[in-house]
Design an enzyme around this catalytic site. Sequence first.
Site, PDB file in Angstrom:
ATOM      1  N   ARG A  64       9.142   5.105 -12.694  1.00  0.00           N
ATOM      2  CA  ARG A  64       8.643   5.141 -11.394  1.00  0.00           C
ATOM      3  C   ARG A  64       9.495   4.684 -10.350  1.00  0.00           C
ATOM      4  NH1 ARG A  64       8.089  -0.443 -14.951  1.00  0.00           N
ATOM      5  NH2 ARG A  64       9.495   0.724 -16.659  1.00  0.00           N
ATOM      6  N   GLU A 101      23.331  -3.581 -22.531  1.00  0.00           N
ATOM      7  CA  GLU A 101      23.406  -4.404 -23.286  1.00  0.00           C
ATOM      8  C   GLU A 101      23.962  -3.702 -24.422  1.00  0.00           C
ATOM      9  OE1 GLU A 101      19.784  -6.808 -23.659  1.00  0.00           O
ATOM     10  OE2 GLU A 101      21.169  -8.232 -24.204  1.00  0.00           O
TER      11      GLU A 101
HETATM   12  P1  AMP Z   1      17.687  -2.949 -14.949  1.00  0.00           P
HETATM   13  O1  AMP Z   1      19.117  -1.234 -14.911  1.00  0.00           O
HETATM   14  O2  AMP Z   1      18.190  -3.975 -15.214  1.00  0.00           O
HETATM   15  O3  AMP Z   1      18.506  -3.034 -13.364  1.00  0.00           O
HETATM   16  O4  AMP Z   1      17.084  -2.449 -14.819  1.00  0.00           O
HETATM   17  C1  AMP Z   1      16.135  -1.505 -13.868  1.00  0.00           C
HETATM   18  C2  AMP Z   1      15.255  -0.675 -14.832  1.00  0.00           C
HETATM   19  O5  AMP Z   1      14.509  -1.134 -16.033  1.00  0.00           O
HETATM   20  C3  AMP Z   1      13.605  -0.172 -13.904  1.00  0.00           C
HETATM   21  O6  AMP Z   1      13.877   0.765 -13.564  1.00  0.00           O
HETATM   22  C4  AMP Z   1      12.874  -1.095 -14.161  1.00  0.00           C
HETATM   23  O7  AMP Z   1      12.000   0.310 -14.378  1.00  0.00           O
HETATM   24  C5  AMP Z   1      13.411  -0.992 -15.794  1.00  0.00           C
HETATM   25  N1  AMP Z   1      13.048  -2.902 -16.053  1.00  0.00           N
HETATM   26  C6  AMP Z   1      14.027  -3.933 -16.572  1.00  0.00           C
HETATM   27  N2  AMP Z   1      12.982  -4.774 -16.707  1.00  0.00           N
HETATM   28  C7  AMP Z   1      11.470  -4.671 -17.029  1.00  0.00           C
HETATM   29  C8  AMP Z   1      10.845  -5.705 -16.845  1.00  0.00           C
HETATM   30  N3  AMP Z   1      10.904  -6.796 -16.800  1.00  0.00           N
HETATM   31  N4  AMP Z   1       9.727  -5.187 -16.079  1.00  0.00           N
HETATM   32  C9  AMP Z   1       9.310  -3.884 -15.796  1.00  0.00           C
HETATM   33  N5  AMP Z   1      10.107  -3.563 -16.017  1.00  0.00           N
HETATM   34  C10 AMP Z   1      12.175  -3.357 -16.099  1.00  0.00           C
END
Ligand code: AMP
Length: 176
Positions: A64, A101
């Site tokens: 995205r 995780e």
């Molecule tokens: P993080 O590495 O935990 O910051 O996760 C970021 C990535 O996971 C982003 O590229 C988002 O596209 C996806 N992502 C994580 N949580 C969500 C959520 N609640 N809704 C949509 N996309 C998410």
Amino acid sequence: MPTNQIQLIRDRIRDVPDFPKPGILFKDITPLLADPQALRAAAEALAAPYRDSRIDLVVGIEARGFIFGTPVAGLLDVGFVPIRKPGKLPWETRSVSYDLEYGSDALEIHTDAVAEGERVLVVDDLLATGGTSRAACDLLAGMGAEIVEVAVLIELEFLKGRQRLAPFEARSILKF
Ligand code: AMP
């Protein structure tokens, strides 16, 4: 950015409970992508703070981050570089792995995509735990790039992604 534009962006994000697994409230951006005004507003909101930041290129994180990163690069009149999941990029790559995780994941970039000292803006749709953006920044910093900021449309503040990202900085359009 006028508040009605920000409100339009907010209104076009759909909450989907328990996707992809129980307990996750997924922020679905597809209604926003389908609405030309909201899509343009999102790209403009992401690009606007960097008009005078002397950005050399925009880096988007699969998948995205590609959707928003490309129009942001266009608005800033710079090129776009993809950071992808392992095995997708055809040329010589450099990679970084990071902890999830459960288990770990990795990201890759072409070795010739960024030159030492270039000022990059990292773009993704959403900052959750910050693990993905942090890995992208580590990858770029390892190549000698200067990371101006990480720009995301949505920040899930309760997951404290900014803390994981530090010392790299983030800017978000919508906070939940
Ligand atoms: P993080 O590495 O935990 O910051 O996760 C970021 C990535 O996971 C982003 O590229 C988002 O596209 C996806 N992502 C994580 N949580 C969500 C959520 N609640 N809704 C949509 N996309 C998410």
